[in-house]
Design a protein around this motif. Structure first.
Motif, PDB file in Angstrom:
ATOM      1  N   UNK A 171     -12.573   4.878  31.121  1.00  0.00           N
ATOM      2  CA  UNK A 171     -12.013   6.027  31.680  1.00  0.00           C
ATOM      3  C   UNK A 171     -10.649   6.487  30.778  1.00  0.00           C
ATOM      4  N   UNK A 172     -10.043   5.059  30.848  1.00  0.00           N
ATOM      5  CA  UNK A 172      -8.767   4.305  30.424  1.00  0.00           C
ATOM      6  C   UNK A 172      -8.755   4.874  28.835  1.00  0.00           C
ATOM      7  N   UNK A 173      -9.476   4.891  27.955  1.00  0.00           N
ATOM      8  CA  UNK A 173      -9.168   4.825  26.582  1.00  0.00           C
ATOM      9  C   UNK A 173     -10.215   5.777  25.774  1.00  0.00           C
ATOM     10  N   UNK A 174     -11.460   6.882  26.307  1.00  0.00           N
ATOM     11  CA  UNK A 174     -11.566   7.879  25.706  1.00  0.00           C
ATOM     12  C   UNK A 174     -11.930   9.247  26.688  1.00  0.00           C
ATOM     13  N   UNK A 175     -12.210   9.038  27.889  1.00  0.00           N
ATOM     14  CA  UNK A 175     -11.224  10.316  28.708  1.00  0.00           C
ATOM     15  C   UNK A 175      -9.991  10.561  28.323  1.00  0.00           C
ATOM     16  N   UNK A 176      -9.144  10.213  28.476  1.00  0.00           N
ATOM     17  CA  UNK A 176      -8.331  10.795  28.052  1.00  0.00           C
ATOM     18  C   UNK A 176      -7.549  10.942  26.142  1.00  0.00           C
ATOM     19  N   UNK A 177      -8.298  11.294  25.831  1.00  0.00           N
ATOM     20  CA  UNK A 177      -8.636  12.112  24.219  1.00  0.00           C
ATOM     21  C   UNK A 177      -8.954  13.036  24.004  1.00  0.00           C
ATOM     22  N   UNK A 178     -10.313  13.067  24.819  1.00  0.00           N
ATOM     23  CA  UNK A 178     -11.030  13.827  24.511  1.00  0.00           C
ATOM     24  C   UNK A 178     -10.876  15.137  25.546  1.00  0.00           C
ATOM     25  N   UNK A 179     -10.731  16.449  25.182  1.00  0.00           N
ATOM     26  CA  UNK A 179     -10.673  18.228  25.708  1.00  0.00           C
ATOM     27  C   UNK A 179     -12.040  18.751  25.359  1.00  0.00           C
ATOM     28  N   UNK A 180     -11.825  18.993  26.776  1.00  0.00           N
ATOM     29  CA  UNK A 180     -13.859  19.586  26.077  1.00  0.00           C
ATOM     30  C   UNK A 180     -13.037  21.432  25.779  1.00  0.00           C
ATOM     31  N   UNK A 181     -13.625  21.512  24.717  1.00  0.00           N
ATOM     32  CA  UNK A 181     -13.767  22.761  23.831  1.00  0.00           C
ATOM     33  C   UNK A 181     -12.730  22.991  22.930  1.00  0.00           C
ATOM     34  N   UNK A 182     -11.955  22.066  22.630  1.00  0.00           N
ATOM     35  CA  UNK A 182     -10.906  21.706  21.910  1.00  0.00           C
ATOM     36  C   UNK A 182     -11.210  20.613  20.715  1.00  0.00           C
ATOM     37  N   UNK A 183     -12.003  21.315  19.988  1.00  0.00           N
ATOM     38  CA  UNK A 183     -11.791  20.290  19.009  1.00  0.00           C
ATOM     39  C   UNK A 183     -11.241  19.324  18.087  1.00  0.00           C
ATOM     40  N   UNK A 184     -10.476  20.588  17.276  1.00  0.00           N
ATOM     41  CA  UNK A 184      -9.129  20.454  16.806  1.00  0.00           C
ATOM     42  C   UNK A 184      -7.820  19.458  17.898  1.00  0.00           C
ATOM     43  N   UNK A 185      -7.818  19.463  18.737  1.00  0.00           N
ATOM     44  CA  UNK A 185      -6.781  19.127  19.768  1.00  0.00           C
ATOM     45  C   UNK A 185      -7.508  18.285  19.911  1.00  0.00           C
ATOM     46  N   UNK A 186      -9.546  17.387  20.263  1.00  0.00           N
ATOM     47  CA  UNK A 186      -9.192  16.328  20.234  1.00  0.00           C
ATOM     48  C   UNK A 186      -9.480  15.030  18.807  1.00  0.00           C
ATOM     49  N   UNK A 187      -9.482  16.215  18.244  1.00  0.00           N
ATOM     50  CA  UNK A 187      -9.560  14.712  16.633  1.00  0.00           C
ATOM     51  C   UNK A 187      -7.844  14.572  16.276  1.00  0.00           C
ATOM     52  N   UNK A 188      -6.651  15.429  16.311  1.00  0.00           N
ATOM     53  CA  UNK A 188      -6.105  14.586  16.679  1.00  0.00           C
ATOM     54  C   UNK A 188      -5.106  14.010  17.248  1.00  0.00           C
ATOM     55  N   UNK A 189      -5.984  14.166  18.741  1.00  0.00           N
ATOM     56  CA  UNK A 189      -5.080  13.092  19.775  1.00  0.00           C
ATOM     57  C   UNK A 189      -6.161  11.660  19.728  1.00  0.00           C
ATOM     58  N   UNK A 190      -7.465  11.499  19.052  1.00  0.00           N
ATOM     59  CA  UNK A 190      -7.704  10.504  18.394  1.00  0.00           C
ATOM     60  C   UNK A 190      -7.110   9.457  17.230  1.00  0.00           C
ATOM     61  N   UNK A 191      -7.147  10.347  16.488  1.00  0.00           N
ATOM     62  CA  UNK A 191      -6.203  10.045  15.327  1.00  0.00           C
ATOM     63  C   UNK A 191      -5.067   9.273  15.878  1.00  0.00           C
ATOM     64  N   UNK A 192      -4.493  10.207  16.377  1.00  0.00           N
ATOM     65  CA  UNK A 192      -2.947   9.807  16.885  1.00  0.00           C
ATOM     66  C   UNK A 192      -3.292   8.086  17.510  1.00  0.00           C
ATOM     67  N   UNK A 193      -3.975   8.072  18.094  1.00  0.00           N
ATOM     68  CA  UNK A 193      -4.227   6.665  18.994  1.00  0.00           C
ATOM     69  C   UNK A 193      -5.929   5.872  18.340  1.00  0.00           C
ATOM     70  N   UNK A 194      -5.719   5.972  18.289  1.00  0.00           N
ATOM     71  CA  UNK A 194      -7.092   5.196  16.279  1.00  0.00           C
ATOM     72  C   UNK A 194      -7.413   3.890  17.600  1.00  0.00           C
ATOM     73  N   UNK A 195      -6.873   2.890  18.223  1.00  0.00           N
ATOM     74  CA  UNK A 195      -7.060   1.400  19.191  1.00  0.00           C
ATOM     75  C   UNK A 195      -7.188   1.852  20.111  1.00  0.00           C
ATOM     76  N   UNK A 196      -6.426   3.168  20.124  1.00  0.00           N
ATOM     77  CA  UNK A 196      -7.204   3.060  22.178  1.00  0.00           C
ATOM     78  C   UNK A 196      -8.668   3.280  22.273  1.00  0.00           C
ATOM     79  N   UNK A 197      -8.786   4.630  21.683  1.00  0.00           N
ATOM     80  CA  UNK A 197      -9.997   4.954  21.261  1.00  0.00           C
ATOM     81  C   UNK A 197     -11.001   3.763  20.969  1.00  0.00           C
ATOM     82  N   UNK A 198     -11.148   3.465  20.015  1.00  0.00           N
ATOM     83  CA  UNK A 198     -12.166   1.925  19.429  1.00  0.00           C
ATOM     84  C   UNK A 198     -12.026   1.736  20.694  1.00  0.00           C
ATOM     85  N   UNK A 199     -10.856   0.754  21.030  1.00  0.00           N
ATOM     86  CA  UNK A 199     -10.986  -0.216  21.897  1.00  0.00           C
ATOM     87  C   UNK A 199     -12.022   0.144  23.028  1.00  0.00           C
ATOM     88  N   UNK A 200     -11.662   1.754  23.497  1.00  0.00           N
ATOM     89  CA  UNK A 200     -12.613   2.234  24.801  1.00  0.00           C
ATOM     90  C   UNK A 200     -14.254   1.925  24.060  1.00  0.00           C
TER      91      UNK A 200
END
Length: 231
Positions: free
Chosen positions: A47-76
């Motif tokens: 809920x703190x590392x994965x959910x905030x970076x994923x936007x349903x239906x927005x592949x480009x936005x999701x990829x950009x958000x994860x790329x901008x916070x890789x440590x947060x995503x991988x930590x999750x």
């Protein structure tokens, strides 16, 4: 000529990690700490590392958000993998806790939770794939969807586990029957969500949350009263 002297066989020594020899008090303490840690890791990781970076239906936005916070995503993702390992620890602890009630049923339940943990770990592997596919946003978002669907469907197996544990808790005599009933209700909720998700990925996942109160209450029982159970 001296005869060969064979030393007598020594009895096997069981260490503290041998859950088959744990007392019910030890099993309660281990499972209580494990469940509390799992809850904290899922809140922080998923809920703190994965959910905030994923936007349903927005592949480009999701990829950009994860790329901008890789440590947060991988930590999750790392938190989720630790949760799968703790699932196995709790499965062993609850086997030790409930085996005096019914050893065979406790063993069946434990193996079901171990299988669920394996499926959950495989599901988490899709998140790793998603991170490696950020250059192809559509595929990355698809991998994240695969994680969600596989996790939710495998929760049906976890629901069956809770139904068995709920039955054992009701029959135990050392745990209040209300805890067993609450665990069974949570199990039914997970099964309902899994069946609904299996038929439709857009199914509103709401039933599993009905057991939240019961699951939290059991953690407190394990840490406060369960750890005082006699050997």
């Amino acid at each position: 000529m001296s005869s060969l002297v064979v030393p007598p066989l020594q009895k096997l020594q069981y260490g503290p990690l041998d859950f088959r020899r744990w007392t019910q008090g030890t099993a309660s303490l281990v499972s209580g700490v494990g469940l509390a840690a799992m809850a904290a890791l899922m809140i922080a990781g998923y809920f703190g590392g994965i959910v905030p970076l994923v936007t349903a239906g927005d592949a480009a936005g999701t990829a950009a958000d994860i790329s901008g916070s890789p440590a947060l995503f991988l930590g999750g993702v790392a938190c989720i993998f630790v949760v799968t390992l703790l699932d196995i620890v709790v499965a062993a602890a609850w086997y030790a806790l409930f085996k005096p009630v019914n050893r065979r049923l406790s063993a069946v339940a434990a193996w079901i939770r171990v299988i669920f943990a394996g499926l959950f770990m495989l599901a988490a592997g899709h998140l790793v794939s998603a991170f490696s596919l950020l250059g192809q946003p559509d595929l990355a978002l698809q991998a994240i969807r695969q994680f969600n669907s596989m996790w939710l469907i495998s929760l049906g197996l976890f629901g069956i586990y809770l139904l068995l544990i709920g039955y054992l808790a009701v029959r135990s005599g050392f745990m209040a029957r209300v805890f067993g009933i609450l665990l069974a209700i949570a199990g039914l909720g997970y099964v309902a969500d899994a069946v609904g998700t299996a038929f439709s990925l857009d199914f509103p996942v709401v039933f599993g949350s009905s057991g939240f109160v019961g699951e939290v209450a059991v953690i407190f029982w394990l840490l406060i009263k369960g750890r005082r159970l006699a050997a």
